[in-house]
Motif scaffolding. Structure first.
Motif, short mmCIF file in Angstrom:
data_model
loop_
_atom_site.label_atom_id
_atom_site.label_comp_id
_atom_site.label_asym_id
_atom_site.label_seq_id
_atom_site.Cartn_x
_atom_site.Cartn_y
_atom_site.Cartn_z
N UNK A 73 5.19 -7.47 10.94
CA UNK A 73 6.54 -7.91 10.58
C UNK A 73 7.27 -6.79 9.85
N UNK A 74 6.60 -6.18 8.87
CA UNK A 74 7.23 -5.14 8.08
C UNK A 74 7.39 -3.83 8.85
N UNK A 75 6.54 -3.59 9.83
CA UNK A 75 6.60 -2.34 10.60
C UNK A 75 7.89 -2.21 11.37
N UNK A 76 8.38 -3.32 11.90
CA UNK A 76 9.64 -3.30 12.63
C UNK A 76 9.46 -3.04 14.11
N UNK A 77 10.55 -3.21 14.83
CA UNK A 77 10.54 -3.07 16.28
C UNK A 77 10.16 -1.65 16.68
N UNK A 78 9.36 -1.54 17.72
CA UNK A 78 8.94 -0.24 18.22
C UNK A 78 7.75 0.34 17.49
N UNK A 79 7.19 -0.42 16.56
CA UNK A 79 6.03 0.04 15.79
C UNK A 79 4.96 -1.03 15.85
N UNK A 80 3.71 -0.64 15.65
CA UNK A 80 2.58 -1.54 15.74
C UNK A 80 1.63 -1.30 14.57
N UNK A 81 1.22 -2.39 13.93
CA UNK A 81 0.22 -2.31 12.87
C UNK A 81 -1.14 -2.68 13.45
N UNK A 82 -2.13 -1.86 13.16
CA UNK A 82 -3.50 -2.14 13.60
C UNK A 82 -4.44 -2.02 12.41
N UNK A 83 -5.35 -2.98 12.30
CA UNK A 83 -6.29 -2.99 11.20
C UNK A 83 -7.27 -1.83 11.28
N UNK A 84 -7.50 -1.18 10.14
CA UNK A 84 -8.47 -0.07 10.09
C UNK A 84 -9.56 -0.32 9.06
N UNK A 85 -9.37 -1.30 8.17
CA UNK A 85 -10.40 -1.61 7.18
C UNK A 85 -10.16 -3.03 6.67
N UNK A 86 -11.24 -3.75 6.47
CA UNK A 86 -11.14 -5.10 5.91
C UNK A 86 -12.39 -5.36 5.08
N UNK A 87 -12.21 -6.06 3.97
CA UNK A 87 -13.38 -6.49 3.20
C UNK A 87 -13.05 -7.82 2.55
N UNK A 88 -14.10 -8.54 2.20
CA UNK A 88 -13.91 -9.87 1.61
C UNK A 88 -14.98 -10.14 0.58
N UNK A 89 -14.58 -10.84 -0.45
CA UNK A 89 -15.51 -11.34 -1.46
C UNK A 89 -15.36 -12.85 -1.50
N UNK A 90 -16.45 -13.55 -1.18
CA UNK A 90 -16.45 -15.01 -1.16
C UNK A 90 -16.98 -15.52 -2.49
N UNK A 124 -6.99 -25.95 -4.92
CA UNK A 124 -6.41 -24.73 -5.46
C UNK A 124 -7.42 -23.75 -6.00
N UNK A 125 -8.71 -23.97 -5.73
CA UNK A 125 -9.76 -23.07 -6.22
C UNK A 125 -9.94 -21.91 -5.25
N UNK A 126 -10.02 -20.69 -5.80
CA UNK A 126 -10.18 -19.50 -4.97
C UNK A 126 -11.56 -19.54 -4.30
N UNK A 127 -11.55 -19.39 -2.99
CA UNK A 127 -12.79 -19.36 -2.21
C UNK A 127 -13.13 -17.95 -1.74
N UNK A 128 -12.11 -17.17 -1.44
CA UNK A 128 -12.34 -15.83 -0.92
C UNK A 128 -11.13 -14.96 -1.22
N UNK A 129 -11.41 -13.68 -1.43
CA UNK A 129 -10.37 -12.67 -1.57
C UNK A 129 -10.60 -11.63 -0.49
N UNK A 130 -9.60 -11.45 0.37
CA UNK A 130 -9.71 -10.52 1.49
C UNK A 130 -8.70 -9.40 1.26
N UNK A 131 -9.12 -8.18 1.57
CA UNK A 131 -8.20 -7.04 1.50
C UNK A 131 -8.23 -6.34 2.85
N UNK A 132 -7.05 -6.10 3.41
CA UNK A 132 -6.95 -5.44 4.72
C UNK A 132 -6.01 -4.25 4.64
N UNK A 133 -6.41 -3.17 5.30
CA UNK A 133 -5.57 -1.98 5.44
C UNK A 133 -5.19 -1.87 6.91
#
Length: 142
Positions: A73-90, A124-133
Motif C-alpha cells: 500500500x505504501x509503496x505505491x503504483x508501479x512498485x512491489x514490496x516483497x518480504x525478505x525477513x520475518x520473525x515471531x515471538x509467541x 486483548x491479551x498479546x499472543x504473538x509479536x511478528x516483525x517483517x522486513x
C-alpha cells in the motif's frame, strides 16, 4: 513513499487485490487499512495444532499478510514490496474465538519497510509479536 501514493480508499484497494489463497483459506478478514496501520482478524478454529492451541505458523501468516499488504500500500503504483525477513515471538496461545493482528510501520524508507504486528486474543491479551522486513522494488516496465 508518501501518503499521496496511497489510494483514497485503501481498504477497497486491498479487498480488490485479495490477500492470496493461503490467507483466504485461513480465514483472514480485513478490519482496517490506512497509511498508519493495518488490522485484520483470523479465527482460531481451523488454525490450531493437534492439541488445540493456535498454531504459531498461523500467527506468522496473519503477520506476514498484514505487513506485506501494508508495505505494498505504501509503496505505491508501479512498485512491489516483497518480504525478505520475518520473525515471531509467541507469548500466549489462543484456544478459541478470533485473533486480531494490528500492524504498524516501524520504518518506511524508499527501498525497505519494517513493520511490527501485534496479535491478540479476544480478551486483548498479546499472543504473538511478528516483525517483517519488506524490500521495495520498481516493477519492470511493460
Amino acid at each position: 513513499m508518501t501518503e499521496s501514493t496511497v489510494p483514497s480508499d485503501a481498504l477497497r484497494w486491498a479487498l480488490d487485490r485479495g490477500v492470496g489463497a493461503l490467507a483466504e483459506k485461513m480465514g483472514f478478514t480485513w478490519v482496517e487499512l490506512n497509511p498508519e496501520r493495518a488490522v485484520a482478524t483470523m479465527p482460531v478454529e481451523g488454525n490450531t495444532q493437534p492439541v488445540g492451541l493456535m498454531h504459531g505458523g498461523a500467527y506468522v501468516v496473519l503477520g506476514e499478510s498484514l505487513g506485506s499488504m501494508h508495505a505494498n500500500l505504501l509503496a505505491g503504483e508501479g512498485r512491489l514490496a516483497v518480504g525478505v525477513d520475518i520473525n515471531a515471538t509467541h507469548t500466549r496461545s489462543a484456544t478459541a474465538g478470533t485473533v486480531t493482528g494490528v500492524c504498524t510501520p516501524i520504518h518506511v524508507g524508499r527501498s525497505i519497510t519494517v513493520h511490527e504486528i501485534v496479535v491478540t486474543d479476544d480478551q486483548g491479551r498479546r499472543c504473538s509479536t511478528v516483525r517483517i522486513t519488506n524490500m521495495i522494488r520498481d516493477l519492470p516496465s511493460a
